[in-house]
Motif scaffolding. Sequence first.
Motif, PDB file in Angstrom:
ATOM      1  N   ILE A 189      49.471  33.107  54.598  1.00  0.00           N
ATOM      2  CA  ILE A 189      50.338  33.461  53.467  1.00  0.00           C
ATOM      3  C   ILE A 189      51.631  34.060  54.012  1.00  0.00           C
ATOM      4  O   ILE A 189      52.731  33.712  53.581  1.00  0.00           O
ATOM      5  CB  ILE A 189      49.635  34.458  52.522  1.00  0.00           C
ATOM      6  CG1 ILE A 189      48.376  33.800  51.930  1.00  0.00           C
ATOM      7  CG2 ILE A 189      50.566  34.902  51.402  1.00  0.00           C
ATOM      8  CD1 ILE A 189      47.515  34.716  51.118  1.00  0.00           C
ATOM      9  N   LYS A 193      52.460  29.297  54.822  1.00  0.00           N
ATOM     10  CA  LYS A 193      51.678  28.058  54.770  1.00  0.00           C
ATOM     11  C   LYS A 193      50.768  28.018  53.540  1.00  0.00           C
ATOM     12  O   LYS A 193      50.184  27.002  53.219  1.00  0.00           O
ATOM     13  CB  LYS A 193      50.787  27.957  56.011  1.00  0.00           C
ATOM     14  CG  LYS A 193      51.519  27.567  57.279  1.00  0.00           C
ATOM     15  CD  LYS A 193      50.503  27.142  58.335  1.00  0.00           C
ATOM     16  CE  LYS A 193      50.999  27.388  59.728  1.00  0.00           C
ATOM     17  NZ  LYS A 193      49.927  27.367  60.721  1.00  0.00           N
ATOM     18  N   ARG A 194      50.588  29.177  52.935  1.00  0.00           N
ATOM     19  CA  ARG A 194      49.697  29.280  51.810  1.00  0.00           C
ATOM     20  C   ARG A 194      50.368  30.104  50.741  1.00  0.00           C
ATOM     21  O   ARG A 194      51.043  31.071  51.076  1.00  0.00           O
ATOM     22  CB  ARG A 194      48.415  29.973  52.295  1.00  0.00           C
ATOM     23  CG  ARG A 194      47.210  29.634  51.522  1.00  0.00           C
ATOM     24  CD  ARG A 194      45.947  30.056  52.218  1.00  0.00           C
ATOM     25  NE  ARG A 194      44.865  29.372  51.526  1.00  0.00           N
ATOM     26  CZ  ARG A 194      43.700  29.916  51.232  1.00  0.00           C
ATOM     27  NH1 ARG A 194      43.417  31.092  51.659  1.00  0.00           N
ATOM     28  NH2 ARG A 194      42.803  29.237  50.560  1.00  0.00           N
ATOM     29  N   LYS A 195      50.189  29.710  49.471  1.00  0.00           N
ATOM     30  CA  LYS A 195      50.865  30.445  48.396  1.00  0.00           C
ATOM     31  C   LYS A 195      49.900  31.459  47.772  1.00  0.00           C
ATOM     32  O   LYS A 195      48.686  31.278  47.812  1.00  0.00           O
ATOM     33  CB  LYS A 195      51.337  29.452  47.325  1.00  0.00           C
ATOM     34  CG  LYS A 195      52.555  28.660  47.776  1.00  0.00           C
ATOM     35  CD  LYS A 195      53.261  28.022  46.608  1.00  0.00           C
ATOM     36  CE  LYS A 195      52.757  26.680  46.163  1.00  0.00           C
ATOM     37  NZ  LYS A 195      52.569  25.605  47.067  1.00  0.00           N
ATOM     38  N   TRP A 196      50.465  32.515  47.203  1.00  0.00           N
ATOM     39  CA  TRP A 196      49.627  33.504  46.535  1.00  0.00           C
ATOM     40  C   TRP A 196      48.795  32.866  45.434  1.00  0.00           C
ATOM     41  O   TRP A 196      47.668  33.268  45.183  1.00  0.00           O
ATOM     42  CB  TRP A 196      50.490  34.643  45.972  1.00  0.00           C
ATOM     43  CG  TRP A 196      50.843  35.650  47.026  1.00  0.00           C
ATOM     44  CD1 TRP A 196      52.063  35.819  47.606  1.00  0.00           C
ATOM     45  CD2 TRP A 196      49.960  36.582  47.661  1.00  0.00           C
ATOM     46  NE1 TRP A 196      51.993  36.800  48.556  1.00  0.00           N
ATOM     47  CE2 TRP A 196      50.708  37.294  48.612  1.00  0.00           C
ATOM     48  CE3 TRP A 196      48.607  36.884  47.519  1.00  0.00           C
ATOM     49  CZ2 TRP A 196      50.163  38.290  49.417  1.00  0.00           C
ATOM     50  CZ3 TRP A 196      48.062  37.880  48.322  1.00  0.00           C
ATOM     51  CH2 TRP A 196      48.834  38.567  49.262  1.00  0.00           C
ATOM     52  N   ALA A 197      49.383  31.865  44.774  1.00  0.00           N
ATOM     53  CA  ALA A 197      48.656  31.218  43.674  1.00  0.00           C
ATOM     54  C   ALA A 197      47.356  30.588  44.164  1.00  0.00           C
ATOM     55  O   ALA A 197      46.364  30.517  43.432  1.00  0.00           O
ATOM     56  CB  ALA A 197      49.550  30.155  43.035  1.00  0.00           C
ATOM     57  N   ASP A 198      47.350  30.153  45.451  1.00  0.00           N
ATOM     58  CA  ASP A 198      46.146  29.516  45.992  1.00  0.00           C
ATOM     59  C   ASP A 198      44.976  30.489  46.093  1.00  0.00           C
ATOM     60  O   ASP A 198      43.823  30.072  46.165  1.00  0.00           O
ATOM     61  CB  ASP A 198      46.431  28.957  47.402  1.00  0.00           C
ATOM     62  CG  ASP A 198      47.517  27.908  47.393  1.00  0.00           C
ATOM     63  OD1 ASP A 198      47.738  27.326  46.308  1.00  0.00           O
ATOM     64  OD2 ASP A 198      48.151  27.681  48.438  1.00  0.00           O
ATOM     65  N   VAL A 199      45.309  31.770  46.190  1.00  0.00           N
ATOM     66  CA  VAL A 199      44.237  32.727  46.449  1.00  0.00           C
ATOM     67  C   VAL A 199      43.904  33.597  45.234  1.00  0.00           C
ATOM     68  O   VAL A 199      43.099  34.510  45.319  1.00  0.00           O
ATOM     69  CB  VAL A 199      44.573  33.645  47.656  1.00  0.00           C
ATOM     70  CG1 VAL A 199      44.695  32.821  48.917  1.00  0.00           C
ATOM     71  CG2 VAL A 199      45.835  34.441  47.405  1.00  0.00           C
ATOM     72  N   LYS A 200      44.517  33.261  44.100  1.00  0.00           N
ATOM     73  CA  LYS A 200      44.306  34.073  42.907  1.00  0.00           C
ATOM     74  C   LYS A 200      42.820  34.173  42.533  1.00  0.00           C
ATOM     75  O   LYS A 200      42.307  35.244  42.246  1.00  0.00           O
ATOM     76  CB  LYS A 200      45.074  33.452  41.728  1.00  0.00           C
ATOM     77  CG  LYS A 200      46.075  34.411  41.099  1.00  0.00           C
ATOM     78  CD  LYS A 200      46.936  33.691  40.130  1.00  0.00           C
ATOM     79  CE  LYS A 200      47.141  34.468  38.854  1.00  0.00           C
ATOM     80  NZ  LYS A 200      48.044  33.739  37.958  1.00  0.00           N
ATOM     81  N   LYS A 201      42.164  33.024  42.584  1.00  0.00           N
ATOM     82  CA  LYS A 201      40.760  32.997  42.196  1.00  0.00           C
ATOM     83  C   LYS A 201      39.911  33.806  43.188  1.00  0.00           C
ATOM     84  O   LYS A 201      38.983  34.518  42.799  1.00  0.00           O
ATOM     85  CB  LYS A 201      40.255  31.547  42.143  1.00  0.00           C
ATOM     86  CG  LYS A 201      39.407  31.254  40.937  1.00  0.00           C
ATOM     87  CD  LYS A 201      38.931  29.815  40.901  1.00  0.00           C
ATOM     88  CE  LYS A 201      37.433  29.777  41.046  1.00  0.00           C
ATOM     89  NZ  LYS A 201      36.943  28.456  41.419  1.00  0.00           N
TER      90      LYS A 201
END
Lengths: 382, 352
Positions: A189, A193-201
């Motif tokens: 993040i 390479k990774r968005k915050w939205a990807d880890v919301k769950k």
Amino acid sequence: MTILTETKDGPLVLTPDQVEELGRQLDELRAKVVADLGDRDREYIYSIIKAQRGFEVAGRGLMYLGFLPPFWLAAVAALSVSKILDNMEIGHNVMHGQYDWMREPDLNSREFEWDNVCPGDQWRHSHNYMHHTYTNIHNKDRDIGYGILRVDEGQQWNPLRLGNPLYAFGLMVLFEWGVMGHDLEIENIVRGKRKWADVKKLLSGQWRKASRQVLKDYVVFPALSGPLFLSTLAGNVTANLVRNVWSFSIIFCGHFPTGVQTFTEEETEFETRGEWYVRQMLGSANITGGRLFHIMSGNLSHQIEHHLFPDLPANRYPELAPEVRALCEKYGLPYNTGSFSKQIGSVWGKLFKLALPPFLVRKESAPGVIVMRQQQPTEVGV
Amino acid sequence: MVDLINLVQTLTTPHPLDRYLELIRPTLTTRVMRAEIIHVRRSVLGSVTLTLRPTRQWTGHAPGQYVQIGVVIDGVRHTRCYSPVNVASRRDRHIQLTVKAHPDGLVSQYLYHRALPGMVVDLTPAAGVFQLPEPRPERILLISGGSGITPVLSMLRTLADEGYPGEVAFLHYAKSPEVQPHRPELAEIERAHQNFRIESRYTSYGSGYFDYDELERVAPWFADAQTFVCGPPGLMDAVRKIFEAEQLADRLHAEEFTLSAAPVAVGEAFGTVRFAASGASAQNNGAVLLEQAEAAGLTPEYGCRMGICFSCTAVRRTGCTRNVRTGDTDSDPDQPIQLCISAPVGDVEIDI
């Protein structure tokens, strides 16, 4: 896969036929245990569960006498043992599916939750799937350094690596939180390479699980002990700390002592079952010890056997170990084992050494194995 | 009470409170229902009648319904459905089950040989739509064969217990009187109730099988009745055909009692794979279930695709699957299986 490292007699070369034969023999070993699973394994895991529940109740109860130092220590000891058993011999192994065959809803890998801030389902992804499938493959197995540590020469050095032992110490103290954060890939993040939205769950699952654990250990139990609030709180914090230090130490002995091999994605493309087995053996390390030590380490002291057969009940690893070792000797493969002090010493040695820039450090000559690849149809003409 | 349990559960988190209580006594549970076997009777050859005392969560059964009980055999928990044979009443806190030991029946053989007072089994709430309607119809015909007697026996006993005033006929098919359980009870009911007609047929004595003439003899009024039938497929088919021919299918209530599917020959791919949760289905092509699901356009969760990570575990509702790593087949309903190493053998319903 060609693994260009050397044994003291030069590199050991395994032909494709040898590798497949070894794979078949390991499959047979596995089938023998699967056919024999039954009452004995059931009684074993329930006896461990009973012991864990006993220590839990004893630990919580003794906290009420926490104003007397010996009782406070006894309470912390009992609670630490409970948490270690819960996470290691019960949680880790149950969530690997080792007891799914028993068809007990409460010991099913999908249902089980452990006494840890990391939600079971996220751990099953980061550990069961990512780590156990891609064991020791650079850029795929995130357990190589957990995104913050340099534990292998194959990882690039940069000035931030100077803090390596410090980061490791921090991870050790806060290990359960590190395990929880593992699946978030925070460093990715940070790198964008990774968005915050990807880890919301993931975050909401972690919040749900961790808040319950925190509520129990740091609010409700201390509050229930009234005037002993601070003493109980300190006891619970200490028990979690003991569990963290212990599980960190055992787990780091599984893959980071000297002698374990790491692999690249190219080497392991189109891997056969036999090659997969060989990689698991070369990438893991055991710890020697007595029965109690093995139980307290969740039998991860048999990391090699665990990586070959992650879904066989852990209490079977001690009896599998001599047979696995004999197979290793037959093929000249290393069987990396040693005392706890030797293995953990080697881990910390590595953590310090790899903090330094490569030009300051003598390159290690690790034992190595070259596995000759079966010709893949896609490789014809290449 | 529930609030208190929730509060205590906060303290035992992440493990349910029952996981602590059951260590003291297996029937001391707050949420999980279990039952203790308090009486075991082997009155006829090949059958055992068990009396169970359920834990406090039990809310009774309607006559004709079934429960699932779970027992541990060689370390593995197996569950099976059985219909209580006793009077359905909320006052009575007991369940009576009659279990016929089938030659290949793992659970029935176990219970027949090993059930003892004091044993604790798992229990589910009573379920099933095969039950006596409320209010009771004016005429009732009950037909059963073999171990299909259990749900209709509960109906018959309940009607007797209620002092049901209408007409009842009960026709039961058994191999021989020696293997028919509950004969004295049946005789007792018939003696005590003028309006109950109870007849048994013994096929190994040449009684013949169910047909229209038999129906006319036992219940000439069958066209006005509600009929309940439970038994082996042959009997069910015979009854169903006659009722369909008479255009009385809506007055016929049937309960299939299925033995777990016989082992199927492995190797050839046949049958249909149904994906229960998504409503999709596909012809079984012999591949592992994960691949068949993906070919059908589904995207089940998966990980290693080699049987080690358990990411793709899903529940097999019905049918038989083969573990491609071990070659073992299994057909117990409602079992979690790993999709990436399980291939369907014949018809399979999977919950994805």
